[in-house]
Design an enzyme around this catalytic site. Structure first.
Site, PDB file in Angstrom:
ATOM      1  N   LYS A  44       0.833  -1.210   0.000  1.00  0.00           N
ATOM      2  CA  LYS A  44       0.000   0.000   0.000  1.00  0.00           C
ATOM      3  C   LYS A  44       0.867   1.259   0.000  1.00  0.00           C
ATOM      4  O   LYS A  44       0.657   2.171  -0.809  1.00  0.00           O
ATOM      5  CB  LYS A  44      -0.895   0.013   1.229  1.00  0.00           C
ATOM      6  CG  LYS A  44      -1.552   1.370   1.512  1.00  0.00           C
ATOM      7  CD  LYS A  44      -2.412   1.381   2.757  1.00  0.00           C
ATOM      8  CE  LYS A  44      -1.658   1.615   4.020  1.00  0.00           C
ATOM      9  NZ  LYS A  44      -1.337   3.023   4.350  1.00  0.00           N
ATOM     10  N   ASN A  45       1.875   1.296   0.885  1.00  0.00           N
ATOM     11  CA  ASN A  45       2.647   2.535   1.029  1.00  0.00           C
ATOM     12  C   ASN A  45       3.614   2.771  -0.124  1.00  0.00           C
ATOM     13  O   ASN A  45       4.106   3.882  -0.300  1.00  0.00           O
ATOM     14  CB  ASN A  45       3.358   2.554   2.380  1.00  0.00           C
ATOM     15  CG  ASN A  45       2.349   2.703   3.506  1.00  0.00           C
ATOM     16  OD1 ASN A  45       1.184   3.065   3.255  1.00  0.00           O
ATOM     17  ND2 ASN A  45       2.751   2.400   4.714  1.00  0.00           N
ATOM     18  N   ARG A 143       0.658  14.575  12.352  1.00  0.00           N
ATOM     19  CA  ARG A 143       1.158  14.302  10.994  1.00  0.00           C
ATOM     20  C   ARG A 143       1.508  15.609  10.253  1.00  0.00           C
ATOM     21  O   ARG A 143       0.992  15.904   9.198  1.00  0.00           O
ATOM     22  CB  ARG A 143       0.142  13.496  10.183  1.00  0.00           C
ATOM     23  CG  ARG A 143      -0.429  12.282  10.855  1.00  0.00           C
ATOM     24  CD  ARG A 143       0.554  11.148  11.099  1.00  0.00           C
ATOM     25  NE  ARG A 143       1.090  10.532   9.919  1.00  0.00           N
ATOM     26  CZ  ARG A 143       0.499   9.545   9.238  1.00  0.00           C
ATOM     27  NH1 ARG A 143      -0.674   9.122   9.619  1.00  0.00           N
ATOM     28  NH2 ARG A 143       1.065   9.023   8.168  1.00  0.00           N
ATOM     29  N   PRO A 144       2.377  16.448  10.817  1.00  0.00           N
ATOM     30  CA  PRO A 144       2.742  17.694  10.125  1.00  0.00           C
ATOM     31  C   PRO A 144       3.492  17.410   8.819  1.00  0.00           C
ATOM     32  O   PRO A 144       3.992  16.298   8.620  1.00  0.00           O
ATOM     33  CB  PRO A 144       3.649  18.398  11.135  1.00  0.00           C
ATOM     34  CG  PRO A 144       4.205  17.310  11.966  1.00  0.00           C
ATOM     35  CD  PRO A 144       3.143  16.257  12.060  1.00  0.00           C
ATOM     36  N   VAL A 145       3.597  18.411   7.952  1.00  0.00           N
ATOM     37  CA  VAL A 145       4.343  18.254   6.697  1.00  0.00           C
ATOM     38  C   VAL A 145       5.430  19.322   6.578  1.00  0.00           C
ATOM     39  O   VAL A 145       5.880  19.663   5.478  1.00  0.00           O
ATOM     40  CB  VAL A 145       3.399  18.294   5.470  1.00  0.00           C
ATOM     41  CG1 VAL A 145       2.547  17.049   5.391  1.00  0.00           C
ATOM     42  CG2 VAL A 145       2.545  19.557   5.476  1.00  0.00           C
ATOM     43  N   ASP A 330       4.448   0.397  12.093  1.00  0.00           N
ATOM     44  CA  ASP A 330       3.223  -0.159  11.492  1.00  0.00           C
ATOM     45  C   ASP A 330       2.954  -1.594  11.920  1.00  0.00           C
ATOM     46  O   ASP A 330       1.894  -2.133  11.616  1.00  0.00           O
ATOM     47  CB  ASP A 330       3.305  -0.101   9.961  1.00  0.00           C
ATOM     48  CG  ASP A 330       3.251   1.326   9.468  1.00  0.00           C
ATOM     49  OD1 ASP A 330       3.501   1.550   8.275  1.00  0.00           O
ATOM     50  OD2 ASP A 330       2.997   2.231  10.285  1.00  0.00           O
ATOM     51  N   ARG A 422      -8.835   0.284   4.588  1.00  0.00           N
ATOM     52  CA  ARG A 422      -7.878   1.187   3.930  1.00  0.00           C
ATOM     53  C   ARG A 422      -6.603   0.441   3.561  1.00  0.00           C
ATOM     54  O   ARG A 422      -5.944   0.765   2.581  1.00  0.00           O
ATOM     55  CB  ARG A 422      -7.528   2.334   4.888  1.00  0.00           C
ATOM     56  CG  ARG A 422      -8.603   3.373   5.089  1.00  0.00           C
ATOM     57  CD  ARG A 422      -8.048   4.523   5.901  1.00  0.00           C
ATOM     58  NE  ARG A 422      -6.731   4.865   5.409  1.00  0.00           N
ATOM     59  CZ  ARG A 422      -5.688   5.176   6.208  1.00  0.00           C
ATOM     60  NH1 ARG A 422      -5.846   5.187   7.507  1.00  0.00           N
ATOM     61  NH2 ARG A 422      -4.513   5.474   5.699  1.00  0.00           N
TER      62      ARG A 422
END
Ligand code: EPZ
Length: 443
Positions: A44-45, A143-145, A330, A422
């Protein structure tokens, strides 16, 4: 290529996409011994980053081994919204990006899939400008960017954030980014991927220091190289990219999902089942395999790309999640379910995300004995868990509850399946095929 609607290979996946997820739950009767072989889907990732990377290609490209997941469906919707034409047939997606424009991906789509932010690097470096809504946080953290944004600015982009939208424009000559030396304060997977993609078409050399080393970063680098990008060092702490003027089409198969594989390894360990998994790349699971061995479950590789579980008694062990090659965050929730029924006291420290211990409360409802203090979970192993109705809080937590249900006494009902769907393709079909008593029911 005709522009057909996106259809998924399995009727069940389509059902998942169309049925309101809160209306379904997984009913699991524990204690069934599992046996046989599990097919591991594409990662998925990797798929999410590579689908965004397809925007770098001026014409079209073909991606293979793409899992049928809600997140993939959402990424497909986002690419379509910015003008790409996608055709899906089984696990193959053809992506035609001849007519992408600098349209903003709609917030309602971006808010459902943080990974949509991966589009900013390719759009900026290909079109000279990009407008992408700021992804919000999620259950596991803010979850900052900021590392993505600082990396793009270092490459010569003017980046403004207003009204929740990141507006980036290349300041360089003829709207082109310029190569730079970038040091990441944290080896962020996403930031490494954003900067690497943006640098492929920048002018000159880019060097990313303290880069993420995850296998999905390497897979994305290999995809970009198949488009004609010049990238060296992916998988190490320093990645070198020499910008080129133009990329070309490719036909690329993505790697198998190490996290799905790790999830099934834990399911085998907790039910003492001699499962076989394929395809897997063992080097992607070194830390998880070492940890399983410490807990008492041996994993062998009888042939290339195949893993076999030799079950054993379960004993306590400590885990600290770290960037690759450290223990993957994960798989933390899944291993917590296993340690909950392993003899002795274990300590799990979650160092990557600030709020990734929410599955503790649900495991305790099943009779686990776990106490949380800050980002540490203190686990006292119990002989057996008891089935109960439980609610998933995030993607990997839902996998942990399914695993706990496989080994628990009586029936477990896992709700909140929108999280599970998901990231796991047909998980109940795969589990049923190896002997689990599990049904998706309407609630
Ligand atoms: C990727 O997320 C994965 N998602 C995650 O998988 C995975 O848990 C994570 O990498 C770590 O391995 C995808 O690839 C789509 P990070 P990403 O940037 O890129 C902080 C799953 O379950 N950070 O490495 O978002 C961040 O807050 C998902 O499949 C900043 O501070 O992870 C976190 O604490 C969950 N600023 C840490 O770094 C930034 O600009 C690691 O995040 C970026 C990140």
């Amino acid at each position: 290529m005709e522009d057909r609607a996106i259809n998924f290979p399995t009727e069940q996946t389509t059902t998942i996409l169309t049925t309101a997820p809160e209306e379904t739950a997984l009913e699991i009767w524990g204690g069934m011994p599992l046996s046989g072989e599990v097919k591991i889907s594409g990662a998925k990732n990797s798929a999410l980053a590579i689908m965004a990377g397809a925007l770098l290609c001026p014409t079209d490209c073909r991606l293979r081994n793409i899992p049928a997941l809600v997140d993939i469906a959402r990424m497909s919707q986002i690419l379509t919204a910015i003008g790409a034409k996608l055709t899906t047939k089984g696990d193959i997606i053809d992506i035609d990006t001849r007519e992408i424009g600098n349209r903003e991906a709609p917030y309602d789509l971006v808010s459902k899939l943080r990974a949509s932010f991966f589009a900013i690097g390719p759009l900026l470096t290909r079109l000279g400008a990009a407008k992408v809504p700021l992804p919000g946080g999620c259950a596991i953290g803010a979850r900052p960017v900021d590392l993505h944004v600082r990396g793009l600015a270092a490459l010569g982009a003017e980046v403004q954030i207003e009204n929740g939208v990141v507006n980036a424009r290349a300041k360089g000559r003829n709207g082109r980014l310029k190569g730079a030396k970038i040091y990441l304060d944290y080896p962020s997977v996403g930031a490494t991927e954003t900067i690497m993609m943006a640098a492929t078409l920048a002018e000159g050399e880019t060097r990313i220091e303290n880069a993420a080393c995850e296998p999905e970063v390497v897979d994305l680098a290999n995809f970009c190289r198949s488009l004609g990008a010049k990238i060296k060092g992916a998988g190490s702490k320093t990645i070198f990219i020499s910008g080129v003027d133009r990329l070309h089409s490719t036909d690329y198969g993505i790697i198998p999902d190490r996290i799905e594989a790790g999830t099934f390894l834990v399911a085998a360990a907790i039910t003492r089942s001699p499962l076989t998994l394929a395809p897997v790349i063992p080097e992607h699971l070194t830390s998880a395999i070492a940890k399983l061995k410490a807990i008492g479950t041996k994993i062998i590789a009888p042939e290339p790309n195949i893993l076999q579980v030799i079950p054993g008694q379960l004993r306590a062990s400590d885990i600290e999640t770290l960037p690759f090659p450290g223990f993957p965050t994960d798989l933390q929730a899944q291993f917590m379910a296993l340690l909950a029924v392993s003899e002795g006291n274990s300590l799990i420290s979650e160092t990557v995300f600030e709020n990734r211990l929410q599955h503790v409360a649900e495991l305790n409802r099943m009779g686990a004995d776990i106490k949380v203090k800050g980002n540490h979970a203190f686990i006292k192993g119990v002989p057996m868990l008891a089935g109960a109705p439980v609610m998933a809080t995030d993607l990997r937590a839902s996998a942990a509850l399914v695993i706990a249900g496989l080994a628990a006494r009586d029936k477990t009902v896992v709700s909140g399946l929108h999280h599970l769907d998901r990231g796991y393709e047909n998980i109940e079909a795969k589990l049923r095929s190896i002997g689990a008593k599990i049904e998706r029911v309407r609630v």
